[in-house]
Design an enzyme around this catalytic site. Structure first.
Site, PDB file in Angstrom:
ATOM      1  N   ALA A 116      -6.861   4.350   4.236  1.00 24.23           N
ATOM      2  CA  ALA A 116      -5.597   4.869   3.693  1.00 24.23           C
ATOM      3  C   ALA A 116      -4.521   3.809   3.814  1.00 24.23           C
ATOM      4  O   ALA A 116      -4.667   2.822   4.543  1.00 24.23           O
ATOM      5  CB  ALA A 116      -5.164   6.137   4.451  1.00 24.23           C
ATOM      6  N   TYR A 117      -3.437   4.037   3.091  1.00 21.32           N
ATOM      7  CA  TYR A 117      -2.227   3.241   3.261  1.00 21.32           C
ATOM      8  C   TYR A 117      -1.413   3.954   4.335  1.00 21.32           C
ATOM      9  O   TYR A 117      -0.804   4.980   4.077  1.00 21.32           O
ATOM     10  CB  TYR A 117      -1.461   3.177   1.939  1.00 21.32           C
ATOM     11  N   LYS A 177      -0.073  11.134   0.431  1.00 21.82           N
ATOM     12  CA  LYS A 177      -1.240  11.757   1.062  1.00 21.82           C
ATOM     13  C   LYS A 177      -1.427  13.185   0.555  1.00 21.82           C
ATOM     14  O   LYS A 177      -2.563  13.630   0.338  1.00 21.82           O
ATOM     15  CB  LYS A 177      -1.093  11.749   2.584  1.00 21.82           C
ATOM     16  N   TYR A 228       4.824   8.091   2.317  1.00 22.92           N
ATOM     17  CA  TYR A 228       3.489   8.198   2.909  1.00 22.92           C
ATOM     18  C   TYR A 228       2.980   9.637   2.843  1.00 22.92           C
ATOM     19  O   TYR A 228       1.888   9.906   2.324  1.00 22.92           O
ATOM     20  CB  TYR A 228       3.515   7.703   4.355  1.00 22.92           C
ATOM     21  N   THR A 272      -3.119  13.911   6.908  1.00 21.75           N
ATOM     22  CA  THR A 272      -2.101  13.701   7.942  1.00 21.75           C
ATOM     23  C   THR A 272      -1.144  14.875   8.095  1.00 21.75           C
ATOM     24  O   THR A 272      -0.924  15.649   7.151  1.00 21.75           O
ATOM     25  CB  THR A 272      -1.288  12.437   7.584  1.00 21.75           C
ATOM     26  N   ASP A 273      -0.536  14.958   9.281  1.00 19.68           N
ATOM     27  CA  ASP A 273       0.520  15.941   9.532  1.00 19.68           C
ATOM     28  C   ASP A 273       1.798  15.609   8.760  1.00 19.68           C
ATOM     29  O   ASP A 273       2.691  16.446   8.656  1.00 19.68           O
ATOM     30  CB  ASP A 273       0.839  15.998  11.024  1.00 19.68           C
ATOM     31  N   TRP A 333      -1.116  11.422  15.125  1.00 17.21           N
ATOM     32  CA  TRP A 333      -0.908  10.554  16.295  1.00 17.21           C
ATOM     33  C   TRP A 333      -2.211   9.882  16.765  1.00 17.21           C
ATOM     34  O   TRP A 333      -2.607   9.995  17.917  1.00 17.21           O
ATOM     35  CB  TRP A 333      -0.296  11.361  17.432  1.00 17.21           C
ATOM     36  N   GLN A 372      -8.873   2.305  12.641  1.00 12.04           N
ATOM     37  CA  GLN A 372      -9.266   2.897  13.922  1.00 12.04           C
ATOM     38  C   GLN A 372     -10.448   3.855  13.776  1.00 12.04           C
ATOM     39  O   GLN A 372     -11.418   3.784  14.534  1.00 12.04           O
ATOM     40  CB  GLN A 372      -8.071   3.637  14.537  1.00 12.04           C
ATOM     41  N   LEU A 417      -9.261  -0.231  -2.562  1.00  5.50           N
ATOM     42  CA  LEU A 417      -8.704   1.077  -2.925  1.00  5.50           C
ATOM     43  C   LEU A 417      -7.548   0.991  -3.914  1.00  5.50           C
ATOM     44  O   LEU A 417      -7.142   2.006  -4.460  1.00  5.50           O
ATOM     45  CB  LEU A 417      -8.277   1.853  -1.669  1.00  5.50           C
TER      46      LEU A 417
END
Length: 281
Positions: A55-56, A124, A120, A96-97, A145, A10, A32
């Site tokens: 990223a994964y 990260k 995940y 990421t959060d 999100w 995205q 990667l």
């Protein structure tokens, strides 16, 4: 020239719109799962800056595929960061959060204690740690999100389900900031630009859309803007079990990125309108 790792995700697709002159490296050029290939590409191209938009991100799948998730989310960013440090060029990385456990209700700032709930988030976080350890000039942007007109995301899923069903049950006890991929792309480019101009700039930052909302209320806004009217029933996370646990509190304090880079939180409702217009075209 800016080198972007990622081509189909995205954020990468939004970067391609905003920076068509950048070099976008897909799996065919830099897989990667082979971190040395990423470092070699940086060494060969010698770009002005590097943005890692790959990223994964298959959160549930990662629970059973930890080795691949670690290669992509930890080892590859480490190789990129080391290569960038060696060349003295800025490296911008998207995180990421999910590095947090989601407890409490307060928005977390960059100094908050990390405690990932699954593979995940853990991989990260490991990636963040390796980037810091590499030295050089780096910026890590934690976000949450993500949505756009591309790929798989909550907005597209809700529009499909909302057109098929009269009633939907949606989790209402997870709260966060939906973030348009276009805004993440613009922020990453602005950070890279400012870091090129000022070698002192960089660090760890939070960036998410505003206002914070539940998944259920996010869905209601998607339906309203899409002209759909299914009944939405709020349910707790416990009623929708998944292989990987999700943070209940994904609120991020984004004051630092505005202070240091002049990048404000985007209103996700306005961006949602643009995404829906694109999807409806």
């Amino acid at each position: 020239m800016i080198l972007v790792f990622g081509r189909t995700g995205q954020v990468a697709q939004e970067l391609a719109r905003l920076a068509p002159g950048a070099h976008f490296a897909g799996r065919d050029e830099a897989d990667l799962t082979h971190p040395d290939d990423c470092a070699a590409l940086i060494g060969r191209l010698r770009p002005a800056a590097v943005i890692n938009a790959a990223a994964y991100t298959a959160v549930d799948k990662a629970e059973g595929d930890e080795s691949t998730a670690r290669l992509v989310n930890r080892n590859a960013p480490e190789a990129m960061a080391v290569a960038c440090a060696g060349l003295g060029i800025p490296f911008v990385h998207i995180s990421t959060d999910y590095v947090f456990d989601g407890s409490g209700e307060a928005p977390r700032d960059e100094s908050a204690q990390t405690a990932p709930l699954g593979v995940y988030g853990a991989t990260k976080l490991e990636g963040e740690d390796t980037i810091r350890a590499a030295g050089g000039q780096w910026a890590i942007m934690r976000t949450s999100w993500v949505f756009s007109a591309h790929g798989n995301n909550f907005v597209k899923t809700m529009r499909r389900l909302g057109a098929e069903r009269d009633r939907l049950t949606i989790v209402a006890d997870q709260i966060g900031g939906p973030t348009p991929a276009a805004a993440i792309a613009a922020a990453a480019l602005e950070m890279a630009r400012q870091m090129q101009a000022d070698p002192a700039k960089g660090g760890l930052y939070h960036f998410a859309g505003a206002p914070d909302v539940s998944w259920a209320d996010f869905a209601r806004e998607i339906f309203a803007q899409s002209g759909l009217s299914p009944q939405v029933e709020d349910i707790p996370t416990s009623a929708y079990p998944t292989p990987a646990r999700r943070p209940a509190n994904s609120r991020l304090n984004c004051a630092a990125i505005e202070r240091d880079f002049g990048i404000a939180r985007p209103d996700w409702r306005e961006s949602l309108a643009a995404v829906i217009k694109e999807l409806s075209a």
